[in-house]
Design a protein around this motif. Structure first.
Motif: not given
Lengths: 249, 249
Positions: B40-43, B78-80, B87-91, B124-127
């Motif tokens: 929470d707050g980061k991602r 996904v976490e980094t 993330v979508a590419q990794i999934v 991610i990062d508030g975006r």
């Protein structure tokens, strides 16, 4: 794609079918999917079809030429069958034959969809209208009071409004409205289903049909769609906002 | 069966998933289909799945162990991952691998459904939140402003209300209501989709999630369903009766 719905309420039978046929989205045409047999005042039999157009036409052709039922020698006809149940049996038998014809033609060619599902509804000699759903294998079920409708084709978009609103006690004109809203919702969400709509209405005790084609320019249908859309927006506004937690709150 | 929907409006992202899993109608259980990764707050990254449970679990396991992307040597997580697109590419890559694993296991056994479709959403990062739909082949599309939602699973029942009511400018709480009505309509018409509903809300600028489980006893959800049903009946009453010809008239 196709969407056909039959509504069987106490006050009568309503059958509706769209008319859009497509072989790919760049080959769209209008084709009647609701056919009516019989003679007003004596017999109304309507057949709505979803699926392969070529199987459907082979089936209709068999019905016109007469269907020899298992164990019988003389052909039987939709136009002279004594009951709607016998009509359903004849159509089911024609389905089996038509499918065999088409299967023999296309044989092992892959990707050829030859399945068809039908709604068969109507009234003979003024008796109460009946409605059947004929599966691609020729067997069938009859519509009853608990769930007073059948759908074929692209049925999911327009199912919630039927499930929420239609009962066997619903008046006939209201059932027509519900059917049209179900059509409208489907057309809104699926380009493969389109106007015009063919609609047939049969009342008990008459064996007479009222057949309407609802065209693109139909003012009532447009008004119904507009009013429904507006009413949904209002309904949404009237539901209080959820109180579930929001992030950061 | 499953129904998951993601709504991406200007004010944020809403993801909902039902929790009913069934292998035949006599083997029904509750299973979380909406998973949340991050801090929470980061991602916040959420993955909702429709389709084979075993392929889904193989995929999630691959994500946890890290995914080596084509041409790379180090596993990615996904976490980094730096962006939601990555993330979508990794999934997607994990999807391809998981499917291969399962295919190797079940081989030529017929009738084994191993396909999965995913919704991947988050911030991610508030975006600003983003939403992706990952196909069974691992490729994906991103949700845009013109049609600000994605659905997976049993999507047709609940599509009309989205098409009629949701735009990119729809306020977040209203989008939640629309999503819940879409869920409610689906559950009304398809027994394979059932409560509880898992709901995730993410607002822009925060990368913080609000996660709610809406249980069978939830008063707001019941009230929403009742009000909606009542409003539809009223809407129908308020539409004038059709003037199309009736038989014998």
């Amino acid at each position: 794609m196709t969407y056909c719905v039959g509504l069987l309420v106490k006050e009568g039978l309503v059958m509706m079918a769209d008319t859009r046929t497509n072989a790919g989205i760049d080959n769209i045409s209008t084709y009647r999917k609701l056919r009516v047999f019989g003679e007003d005042g004596k017999r109304i039999v309507s057949i709505a079809s979803a699926g392969s157009l070529s199987t459907t036409q082979a089936l209709i052709n068999r019905l016109k030429e007469g269907v020899v039922m298992p164990g019988k020698e003389e052909p039987e006809y939709v136009e002279t069958a004594p009951t709607m149940f016998r009509v359903a049996q004849i159509v089911g038998e024609a389905m089996v034959g038509a499918k065999k014809d088409i299967e023999a033609l296309v044989q092992e060619q892959e990707g050829v969809e030859i399945g068809v599902t039908l709604l068969v509804g109507g009234s003979i000699d003024g008796r109460a209208p009946r409605l059947f759903l004929i599966y691609g294998e020729g067997n069938f079920i009859e519509c009853g009071m608990d769930t007073p409708y059948f759908q074929i084709g692209e049925l999911k978009y327009g199912k919630p409004v039927l499930d929420r609103m239609l009962t066997y006690r619903t008046p006939l004109t209201k059932a027509m409205k519900i059917g049209l809203v179900s059509m409208n919702s489907t057309m809104r969400s699926n380009l493969g289903v389109g106007l015009p709509i063919d609609m047939l209405v049969v009342k008990p005790g008459q064996s007479t049909a009222a057949l309407t084609r609802i065209e693109e320019s139909d003012p009532y249908y447009h008004d119904l769609g507009d009013r429904w859309a507006k009413a949904l927006m209002e309904a949404l506004e009237n539901i209080p906002d959820p109180t579930y937690p929001l992030p950061g709150a």
